[in-house]
Design a protein around this motif. Sequence first.
Motif, mmCIF file in Angstrom:
data_model
loop_
_atom_site.group_PDB
_atom_site.id
_atom_site.type_symbol
_atom_site.label_atom_id
_atom_site.label_comp_id
_atom_site.label_asym_id
_atom_site.label_seq_id
_atom_site.Cartn_x
_atom_site.Cartn_y
_atom_site.Cartn_z
ATOM 1 N N GLN A 231 40.816 48.162 44.461
ATOM 2 C CA GLN A 231 40.504 46.956 43.695
ATOM 3 C C GLN A 231 39.812 47.286 42.377
ATOM 4 O O GLN A 231 40.151 46.724 41.324
ATOM 5 N N GLN A 269 40.931 39.782 43.735
ATOM 6 C CA GLN A 269 40.539 40.021 45.119
ATOM 7 C C GLN A 269 41.828 40.165 45.925
ATOM 8 O O GLN A 269 42.562 39.188 46.104
ATOM 9 N N GLU A 271 44.661 40.251 48.724
ATOM 10 C CA GLU A 271 44.929 39.364 49.856
ATOM 11 C C GLU A 271 44.416 37.956 49.624
ATOM 12 O O GLU A 271 44.141 37.210 50.572
ATOM 13 N N SER A 272 44.294 37.572 48.349
ATOM 14 C CA SER A 272 43.923 36.203 48.017
ATOM 15 C C SER A 272 44.531 35.867 46.667
ATOM 16 O O SER A 272 45.108 36.726 45.998
ATOM 17 N N PHE A 273 44.412 34.606 46.247
ATOM 18 C CA PHE A 273 44.995 34.168 44.976
ATOM 19 C C PHE A 273 44.002 33.285 44.244
ATOM 20 O O PHE A 273 43.354 32.420 44.843
ATOM 21 N N SER A 274 43.884 33.504 42.930
ATOM 22 C CA SER A 274 43.076 32.643 42.072
ATOM 23 C C SER A 274 43.886 32.314 40.823
ATOM 24 O O SER A 274 44.252 33.214 40.059
ATOM 25 N N ALA A 311 49.790 35.811 50.656
ATOM 26 C CA ALA A 311 48.615 35.241 49.991
ATOM 27 C C ALA A 311 48.601 35.515 48.494
ATOM 28 O O ALA A 311 48.038 34.735 47.716
ATOM 29 N N GLU A 312 49.233 36.611 48.079
ATOM 30 C CA GLU A 312 49.242 36.985 46.661
ATOM 31 C C GLU A 312 50.463 36.473 45.910
ATOM 32 O O GLU A 312 50.616 36.762 44.721
#
Length: 361
Positions: A231, A269, A271-274, A311-312
Amino acid sequence: MAIAMMVAVCVGLVLAGCQSGPREAKPFSASATAQPTNAQPSSAQPSTPSTVPAPPGTVHFTAQGDIGVSTGAKKVLDVIAGLQPQFNLALGDFAYKAGIEQQFCDMVKGKLGENFPYQLITGNHESDGSDGDIAKFVECLPNRLPGLQGEYGIQWYVDVPQADPLVRFIMVSPGINFKDGQPLDYSRDSERWRWTTDAIDGAASAQIPWTVVGMHTPCLSVGKYGCQPGQDFTNMLMEKKVDLVLAGHDHDYQRTHQLGVGGSCPGLQPESFSSACLMDTDQTMVKGAGTVFATVGTGGVGLYDVNDNDAEAGYFAAWSGRNRDPSLGTLDLRASADELSARFVPAEGDSFTDSFAIGRR
């Protein structure tokens, strides 16, 4: 043979001059404790490349990884030969079997020409010697780009063209194991981290229009793997506003929107999405706004599935895998002073396509 004869005629016009176009490194004996060489050019010159010149003021190259020696690999090499790039970036995982390094090299040379610049960065299958040895691949497919700096096959950069460059290519090896099952250290403020940041900053200081980073492992993915480069390393590339990051490893094609950090997006981050990290979501982007990540693990071996519900997935503009528009092929890229453009070109019998461009204001 006809292609090799044709491109040989154009030898003196391209990468040595490439006007209208940093040491020839020794093969690397990989170990977890190996350190970067000093970035001093040697007096040795690469042999004359066998290439077709791009139009004046343009750099034309192709990129893909995960190749093998099967019919699929040969079909992708045929695509590359037809595109007639100045050079190719091979993004790791070459033969998938120990002891056939020369067979792989002969296959490449037979399709692209004896002296074509088929530029290597190691993948996990040859980094630790389990399915080939990167040192042997480096020996039979040596560097052909003048002015290369660093450890060819492992960690290197080069400016193209050498005079008045348009692109700095920075090739690194985070997230994969070398001898004794140990990865090289690309953690924050490590020597290899600093080498990478210095190469990126040096391109900016030299006012080179475009910076492209290549490595075997991707971070973001709707495919099989997680964030192997790390990361911190991935966010650093975004903080430095690298224009394009190329990878393989996932046997599929995946291309993100233009992503950036700052403001409401302090960093990615996994395994996540923003949505705050999305800088531009169409096919025509502006330099300096962020970074595009493209995984091109479509060089010839069997494809992996992709997951539309990952998730991405919100970070991605396009993807193709075994269960969705399956296509082998290559990314075909051109850089001028004003634009870096790319298109995915499928192998014969496949149909998936994608294209994008980053322009300067």
